[in-house]
Write an enzyme that holds these catalytic residues in place. Structure first.
Site, PDB file in Angstrom:
ATOM      1  N   HIS A   1      46.238  38.943  41.685  1.00 20.13           N
ATOM      2  CA  HIS A   1      45.192  37.970  40.745  1.00 20.13           C
ATOM      3  C   HIS A   1      45.886  36.885  40.271  1.00 20.13           C
ATOM      4  O   HIS A   1      45.147  36.162  39.541  1.00 20.13           O
ATOM      5  CB  HIS A   1      44.851  39.100  39.689  1.00 20.13           C
TER       6      HIS A   1
ATOM      7  N   HIS B   1      40.228  45.226  44.321  1.00 18.98           N
ATOM      8  CA  HIS B   1      39.574  44.005  43.800  1.00 18.98           C
ATOM      9  C   HIS B   1      39.966  42.830  44.587  1.00 18.98           C
ATOM     10  O   HIS B   1      40.858  43.080  45.446  1.00 18.98           O
ATOM     11  CB  HIS B   1      40.277  44.195  42.400  1.00 18.98           C
TER      12      HIS B   1
END
Ligand SMILES: [Zn+2]
Length: 350
Positions: free
Chosen positions: A160, A198
């Site tokens: 991320h 994710h």
């Protein structure tokens, strides 16, 4: 397969996180690594190598040096203001119409260099970040020395984190740093396959305009899941990178039948790209009981995931990302690495 691992992550602990409407202890905790290393050892993967210290040269090829400096200085600056203990987190974020340049206060740095409330800093955070980076880079060294596959057991995770933003439990992007180091070591093309639940928004942003790294991400679609604003299949790269960003979003509730079809699509794209090295952002929060996930993969499915990755027949560098179902985490990771190793050995003695 050699595992690169260090205990230096343990001090990165003790913060709380917001889960929608409540404050809870962080799901991302040191015990995750105990589960993973325990699961791997029980499956016979016990060749553990400590990381060698690396500087920040490769890190600075991926991340803004001012951002890296912030990661190092954040907690000491926070302690100057609040005293020892507790954890540092942003109170505001640099949004539309707001200044994006820190003014010297740690609060402004947190506002400019983090994008959510899931990147807290405690005293041990920078040593953990620094060790995770060394773990990733030592994996590259070992592959240069002849290992056909290695597993960098990194914590904190990285996918991320982008050039200048931390978030989602991620600070430095270990997989991106590894991909850059493989290129520096002579690879012409690197495929970076992200199988975490994710979207790998940080990795996508880092390589979005480059064609020397093919980024592919299998993840829950932004309509249903964090990070909510990225991960659409229309995001295909830009400039020289156009066509080298592949998003394969799936709805919440996806099971292995559909997920493995997406993996097959990724497989075909990787084959066509003909990379010299495959880096895998290895998340197992696709598991059915993961508290942070929403797919329904079963523990046995991870054997097949590993086998399918091995069928690419590429030098493969696994980098640990997410996975939070403590009871199954070790077995899920061990199944994937075991499935890979068995297939790789059968396919030609890797
Ligand atoms: Zn994840």
């Amino acid at each position: 397969m050699k595992l690169i691992y260090s205990e230096d992550h343990r001090g990165h602990a003790g913060a709380m996180e917001m889960r929608y409407d409540e404050m809870i202890p962080m799901s991302e905790c040191p015990e995750r690594m105990d589960a993973i290393m325990g699961g791997l050892a029980a499956a016979g993967f016990d060749d553990v190598v400590p990381p060698a210290a690396h500087g920040l040269d490769v890190v600075h090829q991926i991340h803004d040096p001012a951002f890296v400096s912030f990661l190092q200085r954040c907690y000491p600056l926070w302690e100057e203001e609040f005293g020892p203990g507790g954890f540092a987190t942003a109170y505001t974020f640099g949004m539309r119409g707001m200044d994006q340049v820190p003014n010297g206060s740690v609060h402004s740095m947190l506002s400019c260099y983090t994008f959510d409330v899931c990147a807290p800093f405690v005293k041990g955070t920078w040593p953990a970040i620094n060790a995770a980076k060394d773990i990733a880079l030592t994996g590259v060294d070992l592959m240069q020395a002849g290992e056909s596959s290695v597993f960098s057991v990194c914590r904190p995770a990285g996918h991320h984190a982008s050039q200048d933003l931390a978030g989602g439990y991620c600070y430095l992007n270990n997989a991106a740093i590894a991909a850059q180091a493989h290129l520096n070591a002579g690879a012409k093309r690197v495929a970076l396959l992200d199988i975490d639940y994710h979207h790998g928004n940080g990795t996508q942003r880092i390589f979005y305009e480059r064609d020397d790294v093919l980024f592919l991400s299998l993840h829950c679609r932004p309509q249903d899941e964090y990070p909510f604003l990225m991960g659409y299949d229309t995001e295909v790269g830009a400039g020289p990178g156009k066509g080298y960003n592949v998003n394969l979003p799936m709805p919440r509730g996806t099971g292995y039948d559909d997920w493995s079809k997406a993996l097959q699509l990724a497989h075909e794209r990787i084959k066509a790209y003909a990379p010299d090295v495959l880096v895998v952002s290895l998340g197992v929060d696709t598991y059915k009981d993961d508290p942070v996930g929403g797919f329904v993969l079963q523990t046995a499915d991870y054997i097949d995931v590993g086998s399918r990755i091995a069928l690419l027949g590429l030098p493969t560098h696994f980098i640990m990302e997410g996975g939070y179902a403590m009871d199954a985490l070790g077995q899920n990771v061990a199944n994937l690495i075991g499935g890979f190793s068995k297939m790789a050995a059968g396919a030609g003695g890797q």
